[in-house]
Motif scaffolding. Structure first.
Motif, PDB file in Angstrom:
ATOM      1  N   ALA A  72       0.843  -1.205   0.000  1.00  0.00           N
ATOM      2  CA  ALA A  72       0.000   0.000   0.000  1.00  0.00           C
ATOM      3  C   ALA A  72       0.878   1.255   0.000  1.00  0.00           C
ATOM      4  N   ALA A  73       1.974   1.238   0.777  1.00  0.00           N
ATOM      5  CA  ALA A  73       2.876   2.393   0.840  1.00  0.00           C
ATOM      6  C   ALA A  73       3.552   2.605  -0.515  1.00  0.00           C
ATOM      7  N   MET A  74       3.984   1.515  -1.141  1.00  0.00           N
ATOM      8  CA  MET A  74       4.635   1.620  -2.455  1.00  0.00           C
ATOM      9  C   MET A  74       3.694   2.235  -3.488  1.00  0.00           C
ATOM     10  N   LEU A  75       2.404   1.974  -3.329  1.00  0.00           N
ATOM     11  CA  LEU A  75       1.415   2.494  -4.279  1.00  0.00           C
ATOM     12  C   LEU A  75       1.005   3.935  -3.962  1.00  0.00           C
ATOM     13  N   GLY A  76       1.595   4.488  -2.890  1.00  0.00           N
ATOM     14  CA  GLY A  76       1.312   5.886  -2.545  1.00  0.00           C
ATOM     15  C   GLY A  76       0.024   6.070  -1.763  1.00  0.00           C
ATOM     16  N   THR A  77      -0.552   4.977  -1.268  1.00  0.00           N
ATOM     17  CA  THR A  77      -1.782   5.055  -0.460  1.00  0.00           C
ATOM     18  C   THR A  77      -1.563   4.275   0.832  1.00  0.00           C
ATOM     19  N   PRO A  78      -0.739   4.825   1.750  1.00  0.00           N
ATOM     20  CA  PRO A  78      -0.351   4.061   2.936  1.00  0.00           C
ATOM     21  C   PRO A  78      -1.502   3.693   3.866  1.00  0.00           C
ATOM     22  N   LEU A  79      -1.350   2.546   4.490  1.00  0.00           N
ATOM     23  CA  LEU A  79      -2.291   2.095   5.525  1.00  0.00           C
ATOM     24  C   LEU A  79      -1.701   2.484   6.882  1.00  0.00           C
ATOM     25  N   LYS A  80      -2.565   2.603   7.911  1.00  0.00           N
ATOM     26  CA  LYS A  80      -2.086   2.990   9.244  1.00  0.00           C
ATOM     27  C   LYS A  80      -1.100   1.966   9.810  1.00  0.00           C
ATOM     28  N   GLY A  81      -1.291   0.706   9.453  1.00  0.00           N
ATOM     29  CA  GLY A  81      -0.386  -0.326   9.953  1.00  0.00           C
ATOM     30  C   GLY A  81      -0.996  -1.685   9.716  1.00  0.00           C
ATOM     31  N   ARG A  82      -0.263  -2.719  10.119  1.00  0.00           N
ATOM     32  CA  ARG A  82      -0.843  -4.045   9.899  1.00  0.00           C
ATOM     33  C   ARG A  82      -1.733  -4.422  11.074  1.00  0.00           C
ATOM     34  N   VAL A  83      -2.706  -5.258  10.796  1.00  0.00           N
ATOM     35  CA  VAL A  83      -3.616  -5.725  11.841  1.00  0.00           C
ATOM     36  C   VAL A  83      -3.609  -7.265  11.773  1.00  0.00           C
ATOM     37  N   PRO A  84      -2.641  -7.904  12.460  1.00  0.00           N
ATOM     38  CA  PRO A  84      -2.584  -9.360  12.371  1.00  0.00           C
ATOM     39  C   PRO A  84      -3.893  -9.988  12.850  1.00  0.00           C
ATOM     40  N   GLY A  85      -4.411 -10.912  12.054  1.00  0.00           N
ATOM     41  CA  GLY A  85      -5.687 -11.551  12.371  1.00  0.00           C
ATOM     42  C   GLY A  85      -5.713 -12.103  13.788  1.00  0.00           C
ATOM     43  N   ILE A  86      -4.607 -12.699  14.197  1.00  0.00           N
ATOM     44  CA  ILE A  86      -4.572 -13.354  15.507  1.00  0.00           C
ATOM     45  C   ILE A  86      -4.647 -12.320  16.642  1.00  0.00           C
ATOM     46  N   GLU A  87      -4.090 -11.136  16.411  1.00  0.00           N
ATOM     47  CA  GLU A  87      -4.163 -10.088  17.442  1.00  0.00           C
ATOM     48  C   GLU A  87      -5.550  -9.451  17.468  1.00  0.00           C
ATOM     49  N   PHE A  88      -6.155  -9.349  16.287  1.00  0.00           N
ATOM     50  CA  PHE A  88      -7.546  -8.879  16.206  1.00  0.00           C
ATOM     51  C   PHE A  88      -8.439  -9.849  16.991  1.00  0.00           C
ATOM     52  N   ALA A  89      -8.204 -11.152  16.796  1.00  0.00           N
ATOM     53  CA  ALA A  89      -8.992 -12.173  17.497  1.00  0.00           C
ATOM     54  C   ALA A  89      -8.812 -12.048  19.010  1.00  0.00           C
ATOM     55  N   ALA A  90      -7.573 -11.819  19.454  1.00  0.00           N
ATOM     56  CA  ALA A  90      -7.302 -11.704  20.893  1.00  0.00           C
ATOM     57  C   ALA A  90      -8.047 -10.491  21.469  1.00  0.00           C
ATOM     58  N   GLY A  91      -7.993  -9.368  20.746  1.00  0.00           N
ATOM     59  CA  GLY A  91      -8.677  -8.147  21.205  1.00  0.00           C
ATOM     60  C   GLY A  91     -10.176  -8.361  21.293  1.00  0.00           C
ATOM     61  N   LEU A  92     -10.693  -9.074  20.306  1.00  0.00           N
ATOM     62  CA  LEU A  92     -12.128  -9.341  20.262  1.00  0.00           C
ATOM     63  C   LEU A  92     -12.543 -10.250  21.433  1.00  0.00           C
ATOM     64  N   MET A  93     -11.741 -11.279  21.708  1.00  0.00           N
ATOM     65  CA  MET A  93     -12.075 -12.221  22.791  1.00  0.00           C
ATOM     66  C   MET A  93     -12.056 -11.530  24.144  1.00  0.00           C
ATOM     67  N   GLU A  94     -11.120 -10.602  24.306  1.00  0.00           N
ATOM     68  CA  GLU A  94     -11.057  -9.864  25.572  1.00  0.00           C
ATOM     69  C   GLU A  94     -12.368  -9.095  25.790  1.00  0.00           C
ATOM     70  N   ARG A  95     -12.836  -8.431  24.740  1.00  0.00           N
ATOM     71  CA  ARG A  95     -14.067  -7.651  24.825  1.00  0.00           C
ATOM     72  C   ARG A  95     -15.282  -8.570  24.976  1.00  0.00           C
ATOM     73  N   MET A  96     -15.274  -9.683  24.248  1.00  0.00           N
ATOM     74  CA  MET A  96     -16.399 -10.617  24.333  1.00  0.00           C
ATOM     75  C   MET A  96     -16.488 -11.229  25.723  1.00  0.00           C
ATOM     76  N   ALA A  97     -15.330 -11.535  26.308  1.00  0.00           N
ATOM     77  CA  ALA A  97     -15.303 -12.126  27.651  1.00  0.00           C
ATOM     78  C   ALA A  97     -15.930 -11.160  28.651  1.00  0.00           C
ATOM     79  N   ALA A  98     -15.587  -9.876  28.515  1.00  0.00           N
ATOM     80  CA  ALA A  98     -16.108  -8.851  29.444  1.00  0.00           C
ATOM     81  C   ALA A  98     -17.629  -8.761  29.349  1.00  0.00           C
ATOM     82  N   GLU A  99     -18.163  -9.103  28.164  1.00  0.00           N
ATOM     83  CA  GLU A  99     -19.620  -9.001  27.966  1.00  0.00           C
ATOM     84  C   GLU A  99     -20.316 -10.354  28.068  1.00  0.00           C
ATOM     85  N   GLY A 100     -19.534 -11.414  28.365  1.00  0.00           N
ATOM     86  CA  GLY A 100     -20.109 -12.762  28.516  1.00  0.00           C
ATOM     87  C   GLY A 100     -20.678 -13.328  27.220  1.00  0.00           C
ATOM     88  N   LEU A 101     -20.072 -12.961  26.083  1.00  0.00           N
ATOM     89  CA  LEU A 101     -20.571 -13.434  24.787  1.00  0.00           C
ATOM     90  C   LEU A 101     -19.983 -14.808  24.456  1.00  0.00           C
TER      91      LEU A 101
END
Ligand code: UDP
Length: 239
Positions: A72-101
């Motif tokens: 994306a950066a090479m194409l001149g349209t940079p992204l804010k950063g990478r979002v590894p799927g596994i870290e997204f999953a961890a963040g989601l589980m933390e929030r889901m746990a707090a809500e008992g989902l």
């Protein structure tokens, strides 16, 4: 607006923003799905129209892998950063746990999803594991029905690409879950079957190299990486 990298549109979000958006989808009526393409998946999408449609029609498209961010950066349209799927999953589980989902784990070899479920339930107190199923089934119907019966709020779909993207697009609505996330080999990591690269490697954008060293059978698949960079360079010249 999404940022296009070789025909795949990526949402320009940080990890925290992506988790926030995931939670919003989880609380919105209807079925939604998240995809986490890396350069290998982008290359698959260049050749496979059905895969490209399934990826681009996702409610959230996250840039998993440093290659996509570099592209994306090479194409001149940079992204804010990478979002590894596994870290997204961890963040989601933390929030889901707090809500008992509740979470259903679908994919990987027999026994892996169960083992992952046990470890995740211990790691995220409050998170309900609604059920598990391996990823080597022949018919979709019974699996979709099992998920629906479980009443899961969210499903991690770990069938490899592009199988998981196509499956979520076709079966997502029938599962009754509000959020499905395509997460590749994540269940193997959650179960402790496969180790994630230590921080040093991922911080230096070399997680792919670590995985290659640990599992040289990935060499064929990894050839898609240089191919991806060649295609990005060509696209840059064309633009
Ligand atoms: N897999 C599956 N069903 C299949 C093919 C693959 O459940 O028909 C699983 C496989 O066991 C592995 C995951 O899908 O757990 C794919 O892992 P891979 O390392 O290829 O994914 P990546 O994280 O590299 O996208």
């Amino acid at each position: 607006m999404r940022i296009s990298v070789l025909g795949v549109g990526f949402d320009n979000l940080t990890l925290e923003e992506a988790v926030e958006r995931g939670m919003e989808l989880l609380h919105s009526p209807g079925a939604h799905y998240v995809v986490t393409p890396n350069p290998e998946i982008v290359e698959i999408c260049r050749e496979n129209l059905a895969a490209r449609e399934a990826v681009n029609q996702a409610d959230l498209v996250l840039a998993d892998g440093i290659g996509v961010v570099k592209g994306a950066a090479m194409l001149g349209t940079p992204l804010k950063g990478r979002v590894p799927g596994i870290e997204f999953a961890a963040g989601l589980m933390e929030r889901m746990a707090a809500e008992g989902l509740s979470l259903y784990l679908l994919g990987a070899k027999p026994g892996v999803a169960e083992a992952a479920g046990e470890r995740l339930a211990a790691q995220y107190p409050g998170l309900k594991i609604a059920g598990t199923h391996d990823g080597y089934f022949q018919e979709d119907g019974p699996v979709t029905e099992a998920i629906r019966q479980s009443g899961a709020d969210c499903v991690f779909v770990c069938l490899g690409a592009p199988k998981q993207e196509l499956w979520m697009r076709k079966q997502g609505g029938a599962t009754g879950a509000r959020l499905l996330c395509g997460l590749g080999g994540s269940l193997d990591v959650f179960a402790g079957v496969v180790e994630r690269a230590p921080r040093f490697w991922s911080d230096h954008g070399l997680e792919w190299f670590y995985r290659l060293c640990r599992d040289p059978r990935r060499a064929g698949r990894m050839m898609k990486l240089p191919l991806f960079l060649i295609h990005v360079k060509k696209e840059k010249r064309r633009r």
